[in-house]
Design a protein around this motif. Structure first.
Motif, PDB file in Angstrom:
ATOM      1  N   ALA A  40       0.583  42.564  76.380  1.00  0.00           N
ATOM      2  CA  ALA A  40       1.981  42.142  76.263  1.00  0.00           C
ATOM      3  C   ALA A  40       2.601  41.938  77.647  1.00  0.00           C
ATOM      4  N   MET A  43       1.244  38.646  78.894  1.00  0.00           N
ATOM      5  CA  MET A  43       1.844  37.495  78.202  1.00  0.00           C
ATOM      6  C   MET A  43       3.262  37.242  78.690  1.00  0.00           C
ATOM      7  N   PHE A  44       3.988  38.324  78.899  1.00  0.00           N
ATOM      8  CA  PHE A  44       5.370  38.202  79.384  1.00  0.00           C
ATOM      9  C   PHE A  44       5.351  37.607  80.795  1.00  0.00           C
ATOM     10  N   ARG A  46       3.057  35.811  82.204  1.00  0.00           N
ATOM     11  CA  ARG A  46       2.636  34.407  82.133  1.00  0.00           C
ATOM     12  C   ARG A  46       3.809  33.517  81.731  1.00  0.00           C
ATOM     13  N   ALA A  47       4.605  33.987  80.762  1.00  0.00           N
ATOM     14  CA  ALA A  47       5.746  33.202  80.276  1.00  0.00           C
ATOM     15  C   ALA A  47       6.767  32.952  81.387  1.00  0.00           C
ATOM     16  N   VAL A  48       6.911  33.929  82.290  1.00  0.00           N
ATOM     17  CA  VAL A  48       7.908  33.817  83.353  1.00  0.00           C
ATOM     18  C   VAL A  48       7.335  33.079  84.564  1.00  0.00           C
ATOM     19  N   GLY A  49       6.015  32.843  84.549  1.00  0.00           N
ATOM     20  CA  GLY A  49       5.385  32.082  85.623  1.00  0.00           C
ATOM     21  C   GLY A  49       4.920  32.909  86.809  1.00  0.00           C
ATOM     22  N   TYR A  50       4.824  34.242  86.624  1.00  0.00           N
ATOM     23  CA  TYR A  50       4.326  35.086  87.715  1.00  0.00           C
ATOM     24  C   TYR A  50       2.890  34.714  88.073  1.00  0.00           C
ATOM     25  N   THR A  51       2.569  34.827  89.378  1.00  0.00           N
ATOM     26  CA  THR A  51       1.172  34.723  89.802  1.00  0.00           C
ATOM     27  C   THR A  51       0.718  36.001  90.496  1.00  0.00           C
ATOM     28  N   ASP A  52       1.629  36.935  90.773  1.00  0.00           N
ATOM     29  CA  ASP A  52       1.278  38.204  91.415  1.00  0.00           C
ATOM     30  C   ASP A  52       0.209  38.907  90.576  1.00  0.00           C
ATOM     31  N   ILE A  54      -0.758  41.860  90.245  1.00  0.00           N
ATOM     32  CA  ILE A  54      -0.471  43.171  89.627  1.00  0.00           C
ATOM     33  C   ILE A  54      -0.128  43.038  88.141  1.00  0.00           C
ATOM     34  N   TYR A  55       0.330  41.857  87.739  1.00  0.00           N
ATOM     35  CA  TYR A  55       0.717  41.671  86.334  1.00  0.00           C
ATOM     36  C   TYR A  55      -0.447  41.248  85.439  1.00  0.00           C
ATOM     37  N   VAL A  73      10.177  42.482  85.153  1.00  0.00           N
ATOM     38  CA  VAL A  73      11.619  42.636  84.911  1.00  0.00           C
ATOM     39  C   VAL A  73      12.004  41.927  83.610  1.00  0.00           C
ATOM     40  N   PHE A  75      11.052  43.017  80.609  1.00  0.00           N
ATOM     41  CA  PHE A  75      10.167  43.434  79.516  1.00  0.00           C
ATOM     42  C   PHE A  75      10.281  44.937  79.302  1.00  0.00           C
ATOM     43  N   HIS A  78       7.561  45.942  73.127  1.00  0.00           N
ATOM     44  CA  HIS A  78       7.846  45.306  71.840  1.00  0.00           C
ATOM     45  C   HIS A  78       8.074  46.383  70.791  1.00  0.00           C
TER      46      HIS A  78
ATOM     47  N   GLN B  21      11.692  26.814  88.508  1.00  0.00           N
ATOM     48  CA  GLN B  21      10.752  26.842  87.377  1.00  0.00           C
ATOM     49  C   GLN B  21      11.101  25.710  86.416  1.00  0.00           C
ATOM     50  N   ARG B  27       6.693  25.994  77.996  1.00  0.00           N
ATOM     51  CA  ARG B  27       7.214  27.193  78.667  1.00  0.00           C
ATOM     52  C   ARG B  27       8.058  28.018  77.681  1.00  0.00           C
ATOM     53  N   TYR B  30       5.751  29.773  75.318  1.00  0.00           N
ATOM     54  CA  TYR B  30       5.194  30.956  76.009  1.00  0.00           C
ATOM     55  C   TYR B  30       6.202  32.115  75.949  1.00  0.00           C
ATOM     56  N   GLY B  34       5.892  35.720  74.431  1.00  0.00           N
ATOM     57  CA  GLY B  34       5.919  36.855  75.351  1.00  0.00           C
ATOM     58  C   GLY B  34       7.066  37.807  75.080  1.00  0.00           C
ATOM     59  N   LEU B  62      15.132  34.348  79.280  1.00  0.00           N
ATOM     60  CA  LEU B  62      14.122  33.788  80.195  1.00  0.00           C
ATOM     61  C   LEU B  62      14.745  33.573  81.575  1.00  0.00           C
ATOM     62  N   ARG B  69      11.956  37.596  88.569  1.00  0.00           N
ATOM     63  CA  ARG B  69      10.741  37.141  89.284  1.00  0.00           C
ATOM     64  C   ARG B  69      11.085  36.683  90.701  1.00  0.00           C
TER      65      ARG B  69
END
Lengths: 167, 143
Positions: A40, A43-44, A46-52, A54-55, A73, A75, A78, B21, B27, B30, B34, B62, B69
């Motif tokens: 989860a 997935m969260f 990925r939805a926000v577009g993080y590439t770090d 650690i996630y 941040v 999340f 669920h 973004q 998106r 997603y 998510g 979002l 982020r």
């Protein structure tokens, strides 16, 4: 597609806030369980577009000082979904108002500790404010709900204030 | 992430690194998956238009998460986002960029933490601020 049930239009100048609704202010909900899982969190993120990493990579998260993959941040886990035992936080009196539509008015999340995958949070929620306003979209009912998230040790890890707009 | 930001490097008026973004319909799907928010106004154009909207709109939450982020990426590996608060004043339509910005409004030390207060917002490609807010980030110290 089922149409929303017709409800009476609010009378001009009259308050839609009833004593019954006001009586809900400050009443704490039953606790609800929120699970924070690795998948989860990914997935969260990925939805926000993080590439770090650690996630996405638990080892990387650990080497950066986290217990596991941290919750990005926004999340807070669920709720455990079970169609046979419907339960949700908030929305207590939604059907008591004459409005058909709802918008998210705002979000305020304050963290008191890091939330990581594997955590199980217990949340209680209460209505903290009710107000009315005339907006571009017509008469609006504005609700502010505060939700407090505790970890397994009972420590408060996050507090969220959500503003809802019914119109 | 390289280039750790330190508390000593911060001064009032400093800009947070902008995050842009693009929010296409994928998106938003997603995000539905998510976040668990499956309200159809965000991915079903017919449904959105039946409720009176011109088209699908970007989820408010979002935009909150995107501001988070932006702050996470700015604060670096040792930074922590402590608070993000924002109001959804204007709608952002699908298939457009959401541009996240921030500016430092102050810094303080409290309970052993080095905190930086930031005014944050999102704006549309046309420059309309749709999501104003405030945030707090904690940063490591060089000392």
């Amino acid at each position: 597609m089922a149409q929303p049930k017709a409800r009476p239009e609010p009378a001009e100048g009259a308050s839609v806030i009833t004593d019954k609704m006001r009586a809900q202010i400050g009443v704490e909900s039953e606790p609800l369980t929120f699970e924070v899982d690795k998948t989860a969190c990914r997935m969260f993120a990925r939805a926000v577009g993080y590439t770090d990493p650690i996630y996405f990579d638990e080892e990387q998260a650990r080497s950066n000082g986290y217990r596991s993959i941290p919750a990005p941040v926004g999340f807070l886990g669920h709720p455990v979904y079970n169609p046979n035992a419907p339960q949700r936080l908030g929305g207590y009196f939604r059907t008591d108002t004459p409005f058909k539509r709802i918008l998210n008015g705002g979000t305020d999340i304050e963290y008191f500790d890091t939330i990581c995958a594997g955590d199980v949070l217990t949340a209680t929620s209460k209505l903290v404010d009710l107000s009315e306003r005339e907006g571009r979209i017509g008469p609006m009912l504005i609700t502010v709900t505060e939700t407090t998230y505790r970890n397994r040790d009972g420590k408060v890890v996050a507090r969220m204030r959500g503003t809802g707009i019914q119109y | 992430m390289p280039n750790q930001l330190y508390f000593e490097d911060i001064s009032e008026g400093q800009e947070v690194t902008t995050l842009t973004q693009h929010c296409d319909s994928q998106r938003l799907v997603y995000w539905a998956a998510g976040s668990g928010d499956f309200y159809q106004i965000h991915y079903d154009k017919d449904f959105a238009q039946r409720t009176g909207l011109p088209d699908r709109i970007v989820h408010g939450a979002l935009k909150h998460a995107l501001l988070g982020r932006m702050l996470h990426e700015w604060a670096g590996d040792e930074g922590r986002v402590k608070r993000v608060a924002c109001q959804y004043r204007g709608m952002d339509m699908v298939e457009k960029d959401v541009i996240c910005k921030g500016i430092v409004t102050g810094k303080r030390s409290q309970d052993g933490e080095n905190l930086v207060d930031v005014e944050v917002w999102t704006e549309t490609p046309e420059g309309q601020k749709t999501t104003p807010g405030t945030a707090t980030v904690s940063l490591p110290s060089r000392s």
